[in-house]
Design an enzyme around this catalytic site. Structure first.
Site, PDB file in Angstrom:
ATOM      1  CE1 TYR A   1     -49.282  41.763  20.397  1.00  0.00           C
ATOM      2  CE2 TYR A   1     -46.908  42.036  20.235  1.00  0.00           C
ATOM      3  CZ  TYR A   1     -48.107  41.644  19.680  1.00  0.00           C
ATOM      4  OH  TYR A   1     -48.132  41.128  18.417  1.00  0.00           O
TER       5      TYR A   1
ATOM      6  CG  ASP B   1     -37.532  49.463  21.505  1.00  0.00           C
ATOM      7  OD1 ASP B   1     -38.504  48.725  21.263  1.00  0.00           O
ATOM      8  OD2 ASP B   1     -37.423  50.618  21.060  1.00  0.00           O
TER       9      ASP B   1
ATOM     10  CB  SER C   1     -50.131  44.193  17.661  1.00  0.00           C
ATOM     11  OG  SER C   1     -50.391  45.233  16.745  1.00  0.00           O
TER      12      SER C   1
HETATM   13  N1  UFG Z   1     -38.266  53.193  16.141  1.00  0.00           N
HETATM   14  C1  UFG Z   1     -37.609  54.422  16.105  1.00  0.00           C
HETATM   15  N2  UFG Z   1     -38.343  55.539  15.888  1.00  0.00           N
HETATM   16  C2  UFG Z   1     -39.704  55.513  15.700  1.00  0.00           C
HETATM   17  C3  UFG Z   1     -40.370  54.265  15.723  1.00  0.00           C
HETATM   18  C4  UFG Z   1     -39.618  53.115  15.948  1.00  0.00           C
HETATM   19  O1  UFG Z   1     -36.398  54.493  16.279  1.00  0.00           O
HETATM   20  O2  UFG Z   1     -40.312  56.587  15.531  1.00  0.00           O
HETATM   21  C5  UFG Z   1     -37.473  51.965  16.330  1.00  0.00           C
HETATM   22  C6  UFG Z   1     -37.856  51.164  17.554  1.00  0.00           C
HETATM   23  O3  UFG Z   1     -37.158  51.611  18.680  1.00  0.00           O
HETATM   24  C7  UFG Z   1     -37.466  49.754  17.122  1.00  0.00           C
HETATM   25  C8  UFG Z   1     -37.667  49.746  15.603  1.00  0.00           C
HETATM   26  O4  UFG Z   1     -37.715  51.118  15.229  1.00  0.00           O
HETATM   27  O5  UFG Z   1     -36.117  49.522  17.310  1.00  0.00           O
HETATM   28  C9  UFG Z   1     -38.942  49.076  15.202  1.00  0.00           C
HETATM   29  O6  UFG Z   1     -40.018  49.617  15.964  1.00  0.00           O
HETATM   30  P1  UFG Z   1     -41.549  49.338  15.633  1.00  0.00           P
HETATM   31  O7  UFG Z   1     -42.356  50.133  16.606  1.00  0.00           O
HETATM   32  O8  UFG Z   1     -41.778  49.509  14.177  1.00  0.00           O
HETATM   33  O9  UFG Z   1     -41.697  47.769  15.916  1.00  0.00           O
HETATM   34  P2  UFG Z   1     -41.366  46.922  17.249  1.00  0.00           P
HETATM   35  O10 UFG Z   1     -40.061  46.231  17.001  1.00  0.00           O
HETATM   36  O11 UFG Z   1     -41.517  47.691  18.486  1.00  0.00           O
HETATM   37  O12 UFG Z   1     -42.581  45.898  17.269  1.00  0.00           O
HETATM   38  C10 UFG Z   1     -42.984  45.125  16.152  1.00  0.00           C
HETATM   39  C11 UFG Z   1     -44.463  44.823  16.302  1.00  0.00           C
HETATM   40  C12 UFG Z   1     -44.693  43.993  17.536  1.00  0.00           C
HETATM   41  C13 UFG Z   1     -43.809  42.761  17.493  1.00  0.00           C
HETATM   42  C14 UFG Z   1     -42.356  43.128  17.265  1.00  0.00           C
HETATM   43  C15 UFG Z   1     -41.561  41.871  17.104  1.00  0.00           C
HETATM   44  O13 UFG Z   1     -45.208  46.034  16.387  1.00  0.00           O
HETATM   45  O14 UFG Z   1     -46.045  43.628  17.574  1.00  0.00           O
HETATM   46  O15 UFG Z   1     -42.245  43.932  16.098  1.00  0.00           O
HETATM   47  O16 UFG Z   1     -40.301  42.063  16.574  1.00  0.00           O
HETATM   48  F1  UFG Z   1     -43.892  42.107  18.667  1.00  0.00           F
END
Ligand code: UFG
Length: 331
Positions: free
Chosen positions: A141, A285, A77
């Site tokens: 994904y 993103d 994921s």
């Molecule tokens: N982010 C940062 N710094 C970091 C990590 C993340 O700024 O060190 C930001 C990302 O850019 C994003 C937000 O925090 O804006 C959330 O990031 P995550 O990696 O926690 O989660 P994602 O939104 O990328 O993805 C999650 C799940 C996916 C799912 C998605 C749906 O991991 O499987 O939510 O909203 F598809």
């Protein structure tokens, strides 16, 4: 009769196992432990270390156990990983679903609740996103999960296997006793990374991009507590047990928080002045992902108990304080 939880040693799966056991259900867990942790699985559940692509081993589990319904969390994921290694995602996620549906058909198991994702929508055309909005994934994904949704729909027409796809937005937090929680290796998710900074395990959190089309420039996500999410799966199992038709539901809180607001909420939740720096954007993103979860509330009767991110982060911090090195502290 038992509920089979595939991926029950993972972050969300292990919380689901606990909630099913709380309800007095018999639970069987299948997990290959590639990402999951054996210590995350409650001892009251039966455990099989099996890969869902291994049809023979999976069939043996269905042979031995009296499975009534399946809840399927066993998938990769991580969005950037899927971009780098798409075939790994189509193999584990999509091909894994073929094997699972074949075995369900062979053993006449007709109900499945499936972990889908907001990533199936791609760049949203409306905010908040509705289930009926177009699904045009922008990464492997999301594509792998959309293909899995479609496979279930065809398996329903051909074999009468009924399914519920739950499209998650951003999941965070931990069970309130802090006994299980989020622990990925390597960690890529926002809340655990912020808490690593709070715990002094990294110097600062890097916030990816401050030039998004949002009020403060940081991108906005919709955070749901993992126990509320698990409870939605239990409602989905009840929905299928009542003989309802196959369906899909968004699971989110309908309120978006920016990365900067999350850091601020974590400072308040932990009492630590977490250092944050602005870095470049992370590829793939979208600006904003926020769910319209009206359907889950009206049709399933879902009522999330956590409605603010500070409380969600407090539960994640409780797990982190009790297990600073995650499951390494529980071996
Ligand atoms: N982010 C940062 N710094 C970091 C990590 C993340 O700024 O060190 C930001 C990302 O850019 C994003 C937000 O925090 O804006 C959330 O990031 P995550 O990696 O926690 O989660 P994602 O939104 O990328 O993805 C999650 C799940 C996916 C799912 C998605 C749906 O991991 O499987 O939510 O909203 F598809």
């Amino acid at each position: 009769m038992s509920v089979l939880v595939l991926g029950g040693a993972g972050y969300i799966g292990s919380h689901m196992v606990r909630r099913l056991l709380d309800q007095g259900q018999d639970v069987v867990v299948v997990d290959n432990l590639v990402k999951g942790h054996r210590a995350a699985v409650a001892p009251e559940a039966k455990f099989y270390q099996v890969d869902i692509r291994d049809k023979q081993a999976l069939s043996e589990v269905f042979e031995k156990e009296n499975i009534d319904a399946v809840v399927h969390f066993a998938a990769f994921s991580i969005v950037p990983e899927s971009v780098a290694e798409p075939l790994m995602y189509f193999d584990n996620n999509t091909a894994g679903m073929v094997t699972l549906l074949e075995v369900m058909k062979d053993f006449d198991v007709k109900k499945i609740v499936f972990s889908s994702t907001a990533a199936t929508y791609g760049n949203p055309v409306n905010i908040p996103i509705k289930e009926t909005d177009p699904q045009n994934p922008i990464n492997p994904y999301g594509e792998s999960k959309l293909m899995m949704e479609k496979m279930m729909a065809w398996a329903d027409s051909a074999y009468d296997i009924k399914w519920v796809a739950l499209r998650y937005f951003n999941v965070a937090g931990a069970i309130e006793d802090g006994s299980i929680g989020e622990d990925h290796g390597p960690e890529t998710h926002l809340v655990p990374i912020i808490l690593q900074a709070a715990a002094g395990q990294r110097e600062y959190i890097e916030m990816f991009g401050d030039d998004y089309k949002t009020p403060d420039g940081f991108n906005v996500r919709d955070y749901v507590h993992v126990v509320d999410l698990a409870d939605a799966h239990i409602l989905a199992l009840d929905y299928l047990a009542k003989g309802n038709k196959s369906a899909q539901f968004n699971l989110g809180s309908a309120t978006g928080f920016s990365v900067k607001e999350m850091v601020e909420a974590a400072r308040e939740a932990t009492g630590v002045n977490i250092e944050a720096k602005v870095g470049p954007r992370r590829p793939g993103d979208p600006d904003i992902l926020v769910a319209d979860s009206t359907q889950a509330r009206e049709v399933l009767g879902w009522q999330p108990k956590f409605d603010n991110v500070k409380d969600i982060i407090k539960t994640a911090w409780n797990w982190k304080e009790k297990h600073p090195n995650g499951y390494d502290d529980r071996k």
